[in-house]
Design an enzyme around this catalytic site. Structure first.
Site, mmCIF file in Angstrom:
data_model
loop_
_atom_site.group_PDB
_atom_site.id
_atom_site.type_symbol
_atom_site.label_atom_id
_atom_site.label_comp_id
_atom_site.label_asym_id
_atom_site.label_seq_id
_atom_site.Cartn_x
_atom_site.Cartn_y
_atom_site.Cartn_z
ATOM 1 C CG ASP A 1 -1.899 1.096 1.286
ATOM 2 O OD1 ASP A 1 -2.312 1.525 0.210
ATOM 3 O OD2 ASP A 1 -2.249 1.560 2.397
ATOM 4 C CB CYS B 1 -16.130 -7.462 -14.966
ATOM 5 S SG CYS B 1 -15.210 -6.873 -13.537
ATOM 6 C CB CYS C 1 -20.946 -8.536 -13.739
ATOM 7 S SG CYS C 1 -21.263 -8.107 -12.022
ATOM 8 C CB CYS D 1 -14.646 6.561 -3.010
ATOM 9 S SG CYS D 1 -14.437 4.968 -2.222
ATOM 10 C CB CYS E 1 -17.303 2.106 1.791
ATOM 11 S SG CYS E 1 -18.659 1.567 0.729
HETATM 12 S S1 SF4 Z 1 -19.335 -6.709 -9.155
HETATM 13 FE FE1 SF4 Z 1 -19.260 -7.475 -11.242
HETATM 14 S S2 SF4 Z 1 -18.475 -5.739 -12.424
HETATM 15 FE FE2 SF4 Z 1 -18.012 -5.310 -10.292
HETATM 16 S S3 SF4 Z 1 -15.946 -6.071 -9.980
HETATM 17 FE FE3 SF4 Z 1 -17.346 -7.728 -9.408
HETATM 18 S S4 SF4 Z 1 -17.587 -8.954 -11.280
HETATM 19 FE FE4 SF4 Z 1 -16.717 -6.985 -11.876
HETATM 20 S S1 SF4 Z 2 -15.956 1.670 -1.589
HETATM 21 FE FE1 SF4 Z 2 -18.147 2.225 -1.395
HETATM 22 S S2 SF4 Z 2 -18.269 4.358 -2.069
HETATM 23 FE FE2 SF4 Z 2 -16.275 3.558 -2.753
HETATM 24 S S3 SF4 Z 2 -16.639 2.826 -4.828
HETATM 25 FE FE3 SF4 Z 2 -16.981 1.069 -3.484
HETATM 26 S S4 SF4 Z 2 -19.201 1.130 -3.035
HETATM 27 FE FE4 SF4 Z 2 -18.630 3.119 -3.863
#
Ligand code: SF4
Ligand code: SF4
Length: 320
Positions: free
Chosen positions: A131, A186, A189, A212, A239
């Site tokens: 990080d 992905c 999705c 965010c 989050c």
């Molecule tokens: S929720 Fe779906 S679109 Fe988002 S990172 Fe996961 S697989 Fe990819």
């Molecule tokens: S961490 Fe929470 S606010 Fe940030 S992108 Fe993911 S869902 Fe959205």
């Protein structure tokens, strides 16, 4: 020792040290990732995280970090906890912050890994990172074949998910590289984008950090802008919504790492403890215990709690 044999030994040692995944990349110039970063910074999506704009050249050229750098060993460690916060709190903490701060743990283990290389192969130049601003860790994880970033920008490791800490050991030793990960994980999705309550995932794989909740509750030193207050959804530190929505995390397995075990504050505090948090308790139960929550100052954390509290609807507030 041949690069192949040494690489096998490093992976075995990484496994022994408690890393769940280990891959190796040869040093390459991360041009594609640099373009992405430049666009991202150009849009000012990093907000007040000025440090993201520093070390630009070092980010694409690890030779500037370690003289004669030839390989990057990338490791991942599961942080998915087996328990949740108690039902009597609506103040949510991101899962990565349940236990003690992982930075020290990962760095120590990477130092041990570097020592293994020294013992087996002789002295080498190296540095360890986790990080850390000058290292594009998800880019290196892709190069080292660990997985692929999703539309939520998290690194997804096939069959494991995204609740993983990443760490890197950049070394001057020549190692046998793994195949870079090319597959898209992905597909069609878009669950994370739909689930994000603040619209922070502005395009697939593009995060506007200024929107965010993770940034708003930790990195942003000022008060959270009014427009986001109604959408904090109880989060007071980080989050996890876009990871919770991701099908790759559906079968996340809990870690068994004692160091990352949820601290007492996380596993037992209900609403009243959070709402009446005193500076001394913050210092003792969070800071002294090595909680990542101490990354937010006492004032920031208690302000987050107040903001969440003030924006809960009456029904929620009265039900606790
Ligand atoms: S929720 Fe779906 S679109 Fe988002 S990172 Fe996961 S697989 Fe990819
Ligand atoms: S961490 Fe929470 S606010 Fe940030 S992108 Fe993911 S869902 Fe959205």
């Amino acid at each position: 020792m041949t690069p192949f044999r040494l690489s096998s030994q490093i992976k075995a040692a990484a496994n022994q040290l408690g890393f769940d995944v280990c891959g190796i990349a040869s040093i390459v110039q991360l041009e594609t990732h640099k373009k992405y970063l430049d666009n991202w910074l150009g849009q000012n999506y990093h907000g007040r995280m000025g440090y993201m704009a520093n070390h630009r050249q070092k980010r694409i050229d690890p030779g500037l970090l370690v003289p004669g750098a030839r390989s990057v060993v990338v490791v991942a460690m599961n942080y998915y906890p087996g328990t949740r916060q108690p039902d009597n709190t609506h103040y949510k903490i991101a899962r990565y912050a349940y236990g003690r701060d992982y930075h020290l743990l990962i760095r120590q283990k990477l130092e041990s890994l570097a020592a293994t290389i020294t013992e087996t192969n002789g002295p080498h130049h190296y540095r360890v990172f986790t990080d850390s601003a000058p290292v594009m860790e998800r880019a290196w994880a892709i190069e080292a074949g660990l997985g692929q970033t999703g539309k939520n920008t998290c690194l997804i490791i096939p069959k494991k998910g995204s609740y993983y800490f990443l760490g890197e050991l950049i070394t001057s030793v020549e190692l046998q590289p793994d195949q870079p990960f090319k597959k898209d994980l992905c597909g069609t999705c878009t669950r994370c984008m739909e689930a994000c309550p603040t619209g922070a995932i502005v395009l697939p794989g593009v995060l506007d950090a200024r929107r965010c909740i993770s940034y708003l509750t930790i990195e942003l030193k000022d008060s959270i802008p009014e427009e986001f207050l109604k959408n904090l959804n109880g989060w007071i530190f980080g989050c996890d919504i876009c990871q919770e929505a991701c099908p790759h995390n559906k079968h996340a397995k809990p870690h068994e790492n004692d160091y990352l075990r949820p601290l007492e504050a996380i596993s037992t505090w209900g609403n009243s403890q959070w709402e009446t948090l005193q500076r001394e308790v913050y210092a003792h139960a969070l800071k002294k215990e090595g909680s990542p929550l101490a990354r937010a100052s006492y004032n920031k954390l208690t302000e987050n709690i107040s903001m969440v509290r003030n924006n809960l609807n009456g029904e929620d507030a009265n039900s606790q």
